[in-house]
Design a protein around this motif. Structure first.
Motif, PDB file in Angstrom:
ATOM      1  N   GLU A  81       0.832  -1.202   0.000  1.00 42.21           N
ATOM      2  CA  GLU A  81       0.000   0.000   0.000  1.00 42.21           C
ATOM      3  C   GLU A  81       0.866   1.251   0.000  1.00 42.21           C
ATOM      4  OE1 GLU A  81      -3.283   0.236  -0.591  1.00 42.21           O
ATOM      5  OE2 GLU A  81      -3.065  -1.914  -0.926  1.00 42.21           O
ATOM      6  N   GLN A  82       1.976   1.215   0.753  1.00 39.17           N
ATOM      7  CA  GLN A  82       2.855   2.386   0.791  1.00 39.17           C
ATOM      8  C   GLN A  82       3.487   2.661  -0.575  1.00 39.17           C
ATOM      9  OE1 GLN A  82       5.634   2.070   4.020  1.00 39.17           O
ATOM     10  NE2 GLN A  82       4.054   2.349   5.572  1.00 39.17           N
ATOM     11  N   SER A  83       3.826   1.617  -1.314  1.00 41.36           N
ATOM     12  CA  SER A  83       4.424   1.861  -2.634  1.00 41.36           C
ATOM     13  C   SER A  83       3.371   2.401  -3.611  1.00 41.36           C
ATOM     14  CB  SER A  83       5.125   0.620  -3.182  1.00 41.36           C
ATOM     15  OG  SER A  83       4.219  -0.386  -3.535  1.00 41.36           O
ATOM     16  N   LYS A  84       2.118   2.026  -3.418  1.00 43.90           N
ATOM     17  CA  LYS A  84       1.053   2.590  -4.256  1.00 43.90           C
ATOM     18  C   LYS A  84       0.880   4.080  -3.960  1.00 43.90           C
ATOM     19  CE  LYS A  84      -1.269  -1.842  -4.695  1.00 43.90           C
ATOM     20  NZ  LYS A  84      -2.408  -2.674  -4.282  1.00 43.90           N
ATOM     21  N   VAL A  85       1.006   4.445  -2.686  1.00 39.86           N
ATOM     22  CA  VAL A  85       0.967   5.863  -2.306  1.00 39.86           C
ATOM     23  C   VAL A  85       2.188   6.578  -2.890  1.00 39.86           C
ATOM     24  CG1 VAL A  85       1.057   7.474  -0.350  1.00 39.86           C
ATOM     25  CG2 VAL A  85      -0.399   5.442  -0.228  1.00 39.86           C
ATOM     26  N   ALA A  86       3.335   5.915  -2.895  1.00 38.99           N
ATOM     27  CA  ALA A  86       4.557   6.497  -3.468  1.00 38.99           C
ATOM     28  C   ALA A  86       4.353   6.836  -4.941  1.00 38.99           C
ATOM     29  CB  ALA A  86       5.737   5.541  -3.283  1.00 38.99           C
ATOM     30  N   VAL A  87       3.658   5.974  -5.674  1.00 37.24           N
ATOM     31  CA  VAL A  87       3.371   6.255  -7.091  1.00 37.24           C
ATOM     32  C   VAL A  87       2.574   7.551  -7.209  1.00 37.24           C
ATOM     33  CG1 VAL A  87       2.133   5.480  -9.155  1.00 37.24           C
ATOM     34  CG2 VAL A  87       3.511   3.846  -7.847  1.00 37.24           C
ATOM     35  N   GLU A  88       1.574   7.726  -6.352  1.00 36.96           N
ATOM     36  CA  GLU A  88       0.754   8.939  -6.410  1.00 36.96           C
ATOM     37  C   GLU A  88       1.587  10.184  -6.101  1.00 36.96           C
ATOM     38  OE1 GLU A  88      -2.232   8.838  -7.800  1.00 36.96           O
ATOM     39  OE2 GLU A  88      -1.779   6.698  -7.998  1.00 36.96           O
ATOM     40  N   HIS A  89       2.475  10.096  -5.108  1.00 43.24           N
ATOM     41  CA  HIS A  89       3.375  11.219  -4.798  1.00 43.24           C
ATOM     42  C   HIS A  89       4.279  11.520  -5.994  1.00 43.24           C
ATOM     43  CE1 HIS A  89       2.798  12.163  -0.485  1.00 43.24           C
ATOM     44  NE2 HIS A  89       2.338  10.920  -0.429  1.00 43.24           N
ATOM     45  N   ALA A  90       4.805  10.489  -6.614  1.00 46.59           N
ATOM     46  CA  ALA A  90       5.701  10.668  -7.761  1.00 46.59           C
ATOM     47  C   ALA A  90       4.962  11.317  -8.931  1.00 46.59           C
ATOM     48  CB  ALA A  90       6.292   9.328  -8.177  1.00 46.59           C
ATOM     49  N   LYS A  91       3.734  10.896  -9.170  1.00 49.55           N
ATOM     50  CA  LYS A  91       2.954  11.489 -10.250  1.00 49.55           C
ATOM     51  C   LYS A  91       2.714  12.972  -9.998  1.00 49.55           C
ATOM     52  CE  LYS A  91      -0.684   8.916 -11.252  1.00 49.55           C
ATOM     53  NZ  LYS A  91      -1.720   7.857 -11.225  1.00 49.55           N
ATOM     54  N   LEU A  92       2.467  13.325  -8.742  1.00 53.74           N
ATOM     55  CA  LEU A  92       2.274  14.733  -8.389  1.00 53.74           C
ATOM     56  C   LEU A  92       3.577  15.522  -8.586  1.00 53.74           C
ATOM     57  CD1 LEU A  92       0.555  17.030  -7.299  1.00 53.74           C
ATOM     58  CD2 LEU A  92       1.137  16.270  -4.993  1.00 53.74           C
ATOM     59  N   MET A 102       9.634   6.125  -2.361  1.00 44.01           N
ATOM     60  CA  MET A 102       9.355   4.745  -1.976  1.00 44.01           C
ATOM     61  C   MET A 102       8.640   4.710  -0.640  1.00 44.01           C
ATOM     62  SD  MET A 102      13.246   3.546  -0.947  1.00 44.01           S
ATOM     63  CE  MET A 102      12.791   1.847  -0.807  1.00 44.01           C
ATOM     64  N   GLY A 103       8.010   3.573  -0.372  1.00 43.28           N
ATOM     65  CA  GLY A 103       7.366   3.374   0.919  1.00 43.28           C
ATOM     66  C   GLY A 103       8.413   3.231   2.012  1.00 43.28           C
ATOM     67  N   ALA A 104       8.069   3.691   3.217  1.00 42.71           N
ATOM     68  CA  ALA A 104       9.001   3.588   4.347  1.00 42.71           C
ATOM     69  C   ALA A 104       9.195   2.129   4.751  1.00 42.71           C
ATOM     70  CB  ALA A 104       8.504   4.410   5.528  1.00 42.71           C
ATOM     71  N   THR A 105       8.157   1.344   4.590  1.00 39.96           N
ATOM     72  CA  THR A 105       8.252  -0.103   4.825  1.00 39.96           C
ATOM     73  C   THR A 105       7.567  -0.797   3.670  1.00 39.96           C
ATOM     74  OG1 THR A 105       6.216  -0.207   6.124  1.00 39.96           O
ATOM     75  CG2 THR A 105       8.271   0.083   7.342  1.00 39.96           C
ATOM     76  N   GLY A 106       7.918  -2.060   3.460  1.00 39.36           N
ATOM     77  CA  GLY A 106       7.373  -2.772   2.312  1.00 39.36           C
ATOM     78  C   GLY A 106       6.520  -3.946   2.704  1.00 39.36           C
ATOM     79  N   LYS A 107       6.533  -4.953   1.877  1.00 33.13           N
ATOM     80  CA  LYS A 107       5.662  -6.109   2.036  1.00 33.13           C
ATOM     81  C   LYS A 107       6.214  -7.182   2.954  1.00 33.13           C
ATOM     82  CE  LYS A 107       3.026  -7.477  -1.117  1.00 33.13           C
ATOM     83  NZ  LYS A 107       2.230  -7.884  -2.240  1.00 33.13           N
ATOM     84  N   HIS A 108       7.396  -6.989   3.495  1.00 34.93           N
ATOM     85  CA  HIS A 108       8.045  -8.077   4.215  1.00 34.93           C
ATOM     86  C   HIS A 108       7.715  -8.131   5.698  1.00 34.93           C
ATOM     87  CE1 HIS A 108       9.891  -8.908   0.509  1.00 34.93           C
ATOM     88  NE2 HIS A 108      10.717  -7.898   0.533  1.00 34.93           N
ATOM     89  N   GLY A 109       6.630  -7.512   6.115  1.00 37.21           N
ATOM     90  CA  GLY A 109       6.195  -7.629   7.500  1.00 37.21           C
ATOM     91  C   GLY A 109       7.114  -6.958   8.498  1.00 37.21           C
ATOM     92  N   ILE A 110       7.876  -6.012   8.060  1.00 31.82           N
ATOM     93  CA  ILE A 110       8.781  -5.311   8.959  1.00 31.82           C
ATOM     94  C   ILE A 110       7.959  -4.426   9.887  1.00 31.82           C
ATOM     95  CG2 ILE A 110      10.638  -3.600   9.032  1.00 31.82           C
ATOM     96  CD1 ILE A 110      11.675  -4.844   6.475  1.00 31.82           C
ATOM     97  N   ASN A 111       8.386  -4.342  11.113  1.00 28.19           N
ATOM     98  CA  ASN A 111       7.706  -3.532  12.120  1.00 28.19           C
ATOM     99  C   ASN A 111       7.401  -2.146  11.554  1.00 28.19           C
ATOM    100  OD1 ASN A 111       7.018  -1.942  14.325  1.00 28.19           O
ATOM    101  ND2 ASN A 111       8.419  -3.021  15.678  1.00 28.19           N
ATOM    102  N   LYS A 112       6.145  -1.750  11.600  1.00 30.37           N
ATOM    103  CA  LYS A 112       5.719  -0.484  11.012  1.00 30.37           C
ATOM    104  C   LYS A 112       6.292   0.725  11.732  1.00 30.37           C
ATOM    105  CE  LYS A 112       3.033  -2.413   7.976  1.00 30.37           C
ATOM    106  NZ  LYS A 112       3.458  -2.536   6.628  1.00 30.37           N
ATOM    107  N   LEU A 113       6.828   0.545  12.960  1.00 32.32           N
ATOM    108  CA  LEU A 113       7.414   1.665  13.686  1.00 32.32           C
ATOM    109  C   LEU A 113       8.818   1.996  13.190  1.00 32.32           C
ATOM    110  CD1 LEU A 113       6.320   0.699  17.303  1.00 32.32           C
ATOM    111  CD2 LEU A 113       5.272   2.389  15.786  1.00 32.32           C
ATOM    112  N   LEU A 114       9.436   1.092  12.489  1.00 28.24           N
ATOM    113  CA  LEU A 114      10.799   1.274  12.016  1.00 28.24           C
ATOM    114  C   LEU A 114      10.824   1.350  10.501  1.00 28.24           C
ATOM    115  CD1 LEU A 114      12.520  -1.429  14.243  1.00 28.24           C
ATOM    116  CD2 LEU A 114      12.408   1.030  14.672  1.00 28.24           C
ATOM    117  N   MET A 115      11.818   2.033   9.982  1.00 30.62           N
ATOM    118  CA  MET A 115      11.968   2.071   8.536  1.00 30.62           C
ATOM    119  C   MET A 115      12.414   0.692   8.065  1.00 30.62           C
ATOM    120  SD  MET A 115      14.291   4.517   6.090  1.00 30.62           S
ATOM    121  CE  MET A 115      13.483   5.989   6.663  1.00 30.62           C
TER     122      MET A 115
END
Length: 145
Positions: free
Chosen positions: A16-27, A113-126
């Motif tokens: 979801e974060q990378s999808k938001v990144a696409v929108e930021h990049a388009k802007l 890019m998203g601060a975290t990706g699909k690998h289940g990394i703790n959302k509090l950390l990058m």
């Protein structure tokens, strides 16, 4: 001093974060009359997991098909007809290394890019990929949540 982001790279992993990144990049592209490249990197098949050369050959062939299909899907989802300011690349490599290398070789002004990706990394950390890219990229990096 004026900063313009003409060449914009989006590190995409379908989170979801990378999808938001696409929108930021388009802007950013719209504001700067820039160009967006969406880059998705697939992890390579590890040879030592399948020592049989036939198995490796079949897995590699399957991964190439996945790469082709994924590129087509991303193009269908993110490139509107007649829109020439977005393109898509799908590579097979280690994501963090490929993102930095691709940005360096193609002289991007910014990576989004998203601060975290699909690998289940703790959302509090990058995430580890984002952290690596921030520390090794040849350009500005924008991370989004």
């Amino acid at each position: 001093m004026t900063v313009e982001y003409k060449k914009i790279l989006v590190a995409f992993d379908a989170s979801e974060q990378s999808k938001v990144a696409v929108e930021h990049a388009k802007l950013l592209a719209q504001l700067n009359n820039g160009h967006v490249t969406i880059l998705q990197v697939l992890e390579p098949i590890i040879d030592y997991l399948a020592p049989d050369s036939y198995v490796i050959s079949e897995l590699t062939k399957s991964q190439k098909e996945i790469q082709t299909n994924l590129k087509r899907t991303l193009e269908n989802n993110y490139i509107a007809e007649g829109n020439d300011n977005i393109d898509v690349m799908v590579l097979i490599d280690t994501p963090k290394d490929a993102i930095v290398k691709f940005a360096r070789e193609n002289n991007f002004d910014i990576i989004v890019m998203g601060a975290t990706g699909k690998h289940g990394i703790n959302k509090l950390l990058m995430g580890s990929t984002a952290s690596y890219v921030v520390n090794h990229a040849p350009c500005t990096v924008m991370t989004v949540k």
